[in-house]
Design a protein around this motif. Structure first.
Motif, PDB file in Angstrom:
ATOM      1  N   ALA A   4       0.834  -1.204   0.000  1.00 20.71           N
ATOM      2  CA  ALA A   4       0.000   0.000   0.000  1.00 20.71           C
ATOM      3  C   ALA A   4       0.869   1.254   0.000  1.00 20.71           C
ATOM      4  CB  ALA A   4      -0.936  -0.003   1.204  1.00 20.71           C
ATOM      5  N   LEU A   5       1.928   1.237   0.772  1.00 16.77           N
ATOM      6  CA  LEU A   5       2.839   2.386   0.817  1.00 16.77           C
ATOM      7  C   LEU A   5       3.498   2.598  -0.538  1.00 16.77           C
ATOM      8  CD1 LEU A   5       4.283   4.621   2.371  1.00 16.77           C
ATOM      9  CD2 LEU A   5       5.974   2.908   3.078  1.00 16.77           C
ATOM     10  N   THR A   6       3.951   1.526  -1.163  1.00 14.84           N
ATOM     11  CA  THR A   6       4.591   1.624  -2.477  1.00 14.84           C
ATOM     12  C   THR A   6       3.624   2.210  -3.501  1.00 14.84           C
ATOM     13  OG1 THR A   6       6.039  -0.244  -1.962  1.00 14.84           O
ATOM     14  CG2 THR A   6       5.790   0.321  -4.281  1.00 14.84           C
ATOM     15  N   LEU A   7       2.396   1.734  -3.480  1.00 10.92           N
ATOM     16  CA  LEU A   7       1.393   2.268  -4.408  1.00 10.92           C
ATOM     17  C   LEU A   7       1.091   3.738  -4.115  1.00 10.92           C
ATOM     18  CD1 LEU A   7      -1.052  -0.751  -4.598  1.00 10.92           C
ATOM     19  CD2 LEU A   7       0.406   0.127  -6.441  1.00 10.92           C
ATOM     20  N   GLY A   8       0.947   4.066  -2.850  1.00 14.70           N
ATOM     21  CA  GLY A   8       0.695   5.454  -2.481  1.00 14.70           C
ATOM     22  C   GLY A   8       1.811   6.366  -2.940  1.00 14.70           C
ATOM     23  N   ASN A   9       3.050   5.951  -2.714  1.00 13.35           N
ATOM     24  CA  ASN A   9       4.190   6.769  -3.137  1.00 13.35           C
ATOM     25  C   ASN A   9       4.252   6.898  -4.655  1.00 13.35           C
ATOM     26  OD1 ASN A   9       4.968   7.317  -0.536  1.00 13.35           O
ATOM     27  ND2 ASN A   9       6.633   5.847  -0.495  1.00 13.35           N
ATOM     28  N   TYR A  10       3.901   5.823  -5.363  1.00 14.20           N
ATOM     29  CA  TYR A  10       3.875   5.871  -6.823  1.00 14.20           C
ATOM     30  C   TYR A  10       2.844   6.898  -7.297  1.00 14.20           C
ATOM     31  CZ  TYR A  10       2.977   4.617 -11.655  1.00 14.20           C
ATOM     32  OH  TYR A  10       2.794   4.675 -13.010  1.00 14.20           O
ATOM     33  N   PHE A  11       1.643   6.855  -6.716  1.00 17.41           N
ATOM     34  CA  PHE A  11       0.600   7.804  -7.092  1.00 17.41           C
ATOM     35  C   PHE A  11       1.033   9.240  -6.812  1.00 17.41           C
ATOM     36  CE2 PHE A  11      -3.139   4.598  -6.552  1.00 17.41           C
ATOM     37  CZ  PHE A  11      -2.765   3.980  -7.738  1.00 17.41           C
ATOM     38  N   LEU A  12       1.731   9.451  -5.702  1.00 13.64           N
ATOM     39  CA  LEU A  12       2.239  10.791  -5.388  1.00 13.64           C
ATOM     40  C   LEU A  12       3.292  11.227  -6.409  1.00 13.64           C
ATOM     41  CD1 LEU A  12       2.574  10.551  -1.514  1.00 13.64           C
ATOM     42  CD2 LEU A  12       0.876  11.869  -2.782  1.00 13.64           C
ATOM     43  N   LYS A  13       4.230  10.334  -6.693  1.00 13.27           N
ATOM     44  CA  LYS A  13       5.310  10.645  -7.638  1.00 13.27           C
ATOM     45  C   LYS A  13       4.751  10.984  -9.013  1.00 13.27           C
ATOM     46  CE  LYS A  13       9.022   8.412 -10.205  1.00 13.27           C
ATOM     47  NZ  LYS A  13       8.361   8.375 -11.498  1.00 13.27           N
ATOM     48  N   GLU A  14       3.767  10.229  -9.454  1.00 11.48           N
ATOM     49  CA  GLU A  14       3.181  10.440 -10.780  1.00 11.48           C
ATOM     50  C   GLU A  14       2.126  11.551 -10.778  1.00 11.48           C
ATOM     51  OE1 GLU A  14       4.186   8.990 -13.653  1.00 11.48           O
ATOM     52  OE2 GLU A  14       5.804   8.139 -12.432  1.00 11.48           O
ATOM     53  N   GLU A  15       1.943  12.170  -9.614  1.00 10.72           N
ATOM     54  CA  GLU A  15       0.971  13.254  -9.442  1.00 10.72           C
ATOM     55  C   GLU A  15      -0.439  12.832  -9.823  1.00 10.72           C
ATOM     56  OE1 GLU A  15       2.623  16.639 -11.493  1.00 10.72           O
ATOM     57  OE2 GLU A  15       4.242  16.837 -10.028  1.00 10.72           O
ATOM     58  N   PRO A  46       6.367  11.608  -0.973  1.00  9.03           N
ATOM     59  CA  PRO A  46       6.346  11.921  -2.400  1.00  9.03           C
ATOM     60  C   PRO A  46       7.725  11.960  -3.055  1.00  9.03           C
ATOM     61  CG  PRO A  46       5.964  13.899  -1.120  1.00  9.03           C
ATOM     62  CD  PRO A  46       5.987  12.749  -0.145  1.00  9.03           C
ATOM     63  N   TYR A  47       8.790  11.842  -2.271  1.00 11.69           N
ATOM     64  CA  TYR A  47      10.137  11.882  -2.827  1.00 11.69           C
ATOM     65  C   TYR A  47      10.673  10.505  -3.204  1.00 11.69           C
ATOM     66  CZ  TYR A  47       9.991  16.633  -1.147  1.00 11.69           C
ATOM     67  OH  TYR A  47       9.627  17.941  -0.929  1.00 11.69           O
ATOM     68  N   CYS A  48       9.984   9.456  -2.827  1.00 10.85           N
ATOM     69  CA  CYS A  48      10.411   8.109  -3.217  1.00 10.85           C
ATOM     70  C   CYS A  48      10.042   7.893  -4.671  1.00 10.85           C
ATOM     71  CB  CYS A  48       9.753   7.049  -2.331  1.00 10.85           C
ATOM     72  SG  CYS A  48      10.342   7.062  -0.628  1.00 10.85           S
ATOM     73  N   GLU A  49      11.032   7.571  -5.486  1.00 17.14           N
ATOM     74  CA  GLU A  49      10.805   7.467  -6.926  1.00 17.14           C
ATOM     75  C   GLU A  49      10.760   6.038  -7.437  1.00 17.14           C
ATOM     76  OE1 GLU A  49      13.727  10.049  -8.739  1.00 17.14           O
ATOM     77  OE2 GLU A  49      12.423  11.771  -8.384  1.00 17.14           O
ATOM     78  N   SER A  50      10.842   5.072  -6.544  1.00 20.91           N
ATOM     79  CA  SER A  50      10.809   3.675  -6.973  1.00 20.91           C
ATOM     80  C   SER A  50      10.394   2.804  -5.791  1.00 20.91           C
ATOM     81  CB  SER A  50      12.193   3.242  -7.462  1.00 20.91           C
ATOM     82  OG  SER A  50      13.099   3.168  -6.360  1.00 20.91           O
ATOM     83  N   PRO A  51       9.991   1.578  -6.072  1.00 20.95           N
ATOM     84  CA  PRO A  51       9.708   0.663  -4.963  1.00 20.95           C
ATOM     85  C   PRO A  51      10.923   0.461  -4.048  1.00 20.95           C
ATOM     86  CG  PRO A  51       8.727  -0.180  -6.970  1.00 20.95           C
ATOM     87  CD  PRO A  51       9.587   1.005  -7.357  1.00 20.95           C
ATOM     88  N   LEU A  52      12.125   0.442  -4.615  1.00 16.48           N
ATOM     89  CA  LEU A  52      13.324   0.285  -3.787  1.00 16.48           C
ATOM     90  C   LEU A  52      13.496   1.482  -2.860  1.00 16.48           C
ATOM     91  CD1 LEU A  52      15.881  -1.114  -2.855  1.00 16.48           C
ATOM     92  CD2 LEU A  52      17.043  -0.226  -4.910  1.00 16.48           C
ATOM     93  N   GLU A  53      13.281   2.679  -3.344  1.00 18.77           N
ATOM     94  CA  GLU A  53      13.400   3.850  -2.484  1.00 18.77           C
ATOM     95  C   GLU A  53      12.324   3.832  -1.393  1.00 18.77           C
ATOM     96  OE1 GLU A  53      13.743   7.567  -4.575  1.00 18.77           O
ATOM     97  OE2 GLU A  53      15.356   6.801  -5.839  1.00 18.77           O
ATOM     98  N   THR A  54      11.138   3.341  -1.725  1.00 18.14           N
ATOM     99  CA  THR A  54      10.090   3.218  -0.707  1.00 18.14           C
ATOM    100  C   THR A  54      10.507   2.220   0.364  1.00 18.14           C
ATOM    101  OG1 THR A  54       8.297   3.868  -2.198  1.00 18.14           O
ATOM    102  CG2 THR A  54       7.690   2.525  -0.300  1.00 18.14           C
ATOM    103  N   LEU A  55      11.093   1.099  -0.039  1.00 17.32           N
ATOM    104  CA  LEU A  55      11.557   0.109   0.935  1.00 17.32           C
ATOM    105  C   LEU A  55      12.658   0.691   1.816  1.00 17.32           C
ATOM    106  CD1 LEU A  55      11.526  -2.748   2.118  1.00 17.32           C
ATOM    107  CD2 LEU A  55      13.055  -3.442   0.253  1.00 17.32           C
ATOM    108  N   ILE A  56      13.573   1.446   1.224  1.00 18.56           N
ATOM    109  CA  ILE A  56      14.631   2.092   2.009  1.00 18.56           C
ATOM    110  C   ILE A  56      14.012   3.068   3.007  1.00 18.56           C
ATOM    111  CG2 ILE A  56      16.578   3.709   1.888  1.00 18.56           C
ATOM    112  CD1 ILE A  56      17.233   2.382  -0.876  1.00 18.56           C
TER     113      ILE A  56
END
Length: 156
Positions: A4-15, A46-56
């Protein structure tokens, strides 16, 4: 929760959604939600640009260490600027997330991408930065190794 976090961050990154809208939705008391919604809301980034960055980011927050700046441009002189994935100003440490997609050909030939990456790292090191690189396997399966590397570099 991490999905869920990865998806949320993706949606934020892609605006596709604004941070405030996502945050309010996750905390809306009128919706069925568990404590995990609040955890995801607290970790949205919103600064995580990939699933790996979200995991970090997930690991960093869980460890309770000093939070880094993210996606920061560093001037290395001579017109050379480089962007760091995660950066700690005090100890001058940069953590770079090296996902496989970087070498897949999407960003150019793998050998050229690697050559540019090495030149970039040398420029940063000449400016006094310690550059740590990490891949999915280490963050997922050996997170304590990453924490030890960050601590050894001065991140507390």
């Amino acid at each position: 929760m991490l999905t869920a976090l990865t998806l949320g961050n993706y949606f934020l990154k892609e605006e596709l959604i604004e941070y405030q809208t996502a945050s309010e939705a996750l905390l809306d008391p009128g919706l069925y939600r568990s404590g995990r919604c609040q955890q995801v809301q607290e970790l949205l980034n919103p600064y995580c640009e990939s699933p790996l960055e979200t995991l970090i980011w997930f690991r960093i927050k869980g460890w309770g260490i000093e939070l880094p700046a993210q996606q920061v441009w560093i001037d290395c002189g001579g017109g050379q600027k480089h962007r760091a994935d995660f950066l700690w100003w005090g100890p001058k440490v940069i953590l770079e997330a090296d996902g496989r997609v970087k070498y897949s050909g999407i960003y150019g030939k793998a050998d050229e991408v690697i050559r540019q990456e090495r030149a970039r790292q040398r420029n940063l090191e000449r400016q006094g930065w310690t550059v740590l690189r990490v891949e999915w396997y280490e963050v997922q399966n050996q997170p304590r190794n990453l924490l030890a590397r960050l601590n050894a570099a001065g991140v507390r």
